[in-house]
Design a protein around this motif. Structure first.
Motif, PDB file in Angstrom:
ATOM      1  N   ILE A  73       0.593  -1.066  -0.215  1.00 26.90           N
ATOM      2  CA  ILE A  73       0.094   0.258   0.422  1.00 26.90           C
ATOM      3  C   ILE A  73       1.096   1.338   0.243  1.00 26.90           C
ATOM      4  O   ILE A  73       0.259   2.363  -0.931  1.00 26.90           O
ATOM      5  N   TRP A 131      -7.333   1.041   2.259  1.00 24.39           N
ATOM      6  CA  TRP A 131      -6.589   1.462   0.507  1.00 24.39           C
ATOM      7  C   TRP A 131      -7.717   2.459  -0.343  1.00 24.39           C
ATOM      8  O   TRP A 131      -7.981   3.187  -0.942  1.00 24.39           O
ATOM      9  N   PHE A 185      -6.701  -2.910   3.106  1.00 29.93           N
ATOM     10  CA  PHE A 185      -6.635  -3.236   1.248  1.00 29.93           C
ATOM     11  C   PHE A 185      -8.101  -1.964   1.196  1.00 29.93           C
ATOM     12  O   PHE A 185      -8.335  -1.750   0.266  1.00 29.93           O
TER      13      PHE A 185
END
Length: 378
Positions: A81, A121, A118
């Motif tokens: 990330i 993100w 995730f």
């Protein structure tokens, strides 16, 4: 324009099969990955900025200290990330999660935390994130005592090692190539996924079969007796048993080949049985003039046997993605055969000064519309 795909953990069990299957697709450009990238930020940043899609498979599955597993897996997600943020890119990220997510162990918790990161993100960057929850996977080249009980039993049975069943429970399994097909369908947006957040989706993959551990071991022991012991191919009509047999074949010791055939001779000439099978298939033979090489291709599902019955031959095999070449020398004066494991490119060369006669058996008649034959030099 080709879709650029990178696979973290491409050298691992799932990564190997996914990477090399994607390599067969004309509309995809693969972005190579090396585990070193996670230890050098600039290399990871260079990797992510080249990718339209990243399949994040890199993870630690086993360690004596479970905290190390958790810390390692979470750190890998964080580094990926961070690299995307540094380069201001938002590729479609596919994440290999696990049914262990719901269990109270640190491996499962690492997958759950990775998914959470995730999702945050994707919400923040508008990047697409898809989590694939994966059941127990088996297939060729799995590490014994690491990837699955199937890998462990295949290795032990093939190498005459003691096998022990601690808990004869029923396990759900999926064959590696079936799993790869799911990944490709998600990449191509050809399968429905469940929305779990802003720009985040999930696909829960169900096992293809549920089977008791003892039944798996029984099949493998039969393969050892029939196939290694007597050269007999089992019935390959059942998809699971064909997948298990192709998996088992990849654990057969390299020194098993070439296998000498029994030659019966009388005043009429000679007779040699090449293959005994419990399945359908195609038998063929070829003649090859001195110095000529045939083959240089591989299969991803077919079982195949080369038997030299006249002349001298060099049969070579190389596992796709590796450099080691296996050389087998055969002479028709002592008829012998070599079987071709899946994902091994192979060829046969006439190294004598006379015509080479080779008999071939393959478990599927040739179909030009679905040949499962991919050309690559040994």
């Amino acid at each position: 324009m080709k879709l650029r795909i990178g696979v973290t953990g491409q050298a691992g069990f799932v990564g190997y099969h996914l990477y090399h299957t994607l390599a067969l697709m004309d509309d995809i450009e693969l972005v190579p990955f090396d585990r070193l990238f996670f230890s050098k930020a600039v290399l990871l940043e260079n990797f992510v900025k080249k990718c339209d899609v990243i399949v994040h498979l890199a993870a630690m599955n086993r360690h004596d200290n479970e905290q190390v597993i958790y810390d390692t897996n979470v750190a890998l997600v964080s580094k990926l990330i961070t690299a995307c943020d540094k380069e201001n890119v938002s590729p479609h990220i596919l994440f290999s999660s696990s049914s262990q997510e719901a269990k109270d162990n640190l491996y499962g918790k690492s997958k759950k935390e990775g998914k959470k990161q995730f999702m945050n993100w994707s919400k923040r960057t508008q990047g697409i994130f898809t989590s694939l929850t994966i059941p127990n996977v088996f297939g060729p080249f799995g590490k014994p005592n690491y990837n699955s009980v199937v890998a462990t039993f295949c290795h032990k049975v093939a190498h005459n090692e003691k096998t022990t069943i601690i808990n004869d429970g029923e396990i759900g399994l999926i064959y590696i190539m079936d799993l790869v097909d799911y990944f490709i369908k998600v990449i191509e947006n050809k399968i429905e996924t469940k929305e779990i957040g802003a720009n985040s989706f999930e696909l829960v993959i169900e096992p293809v079969i549920h089977i008791k551990v003892s039944n798996i071991l029984s099949l493998l022991q039969r393969y050892k007796s029939d196939y290694i012991g007597n050269g007999v191919f089992p019935n390959l009509e059942n998809p699971f048993e064909k997948a298990l047999f192709n998996t088992f074949r990849c654990y057969v010791p390299q020194t098993h080949y070439p296998v000498k055939l029994t030659k019966h001779t009388d005043n009429r000439g000679s007779f040699v049985e090449i293959a005994r099978t419990e399945t359908s298939g195609q038998f063929s033979f070829s003649t090859t003039v001195p110095g000529i090489t045939r083959g240089n291709h591989y299969h991803t599902r077919k079982a195949e046997r080369f038997a030299v019955i006249s002349g001298k031959a060099l049969i070579q095999l190389r596992k796709i993605g590796t450099e080691e070449v296996l050389d087998y020398y055969l002479d028709g004066n002592e008829p012998a055969y070599v079987d071709m494991p899946i994902w091994y490119t192979h060829n046969i060369k006439n190294i004598g000064d006379k015509e080479l006669v080779t008999l071939f058996w393959i478990n599927e008649p040739y179909n030009p519309d679905d040949a499962d034959t991919y050309f690559e030099k040994v």
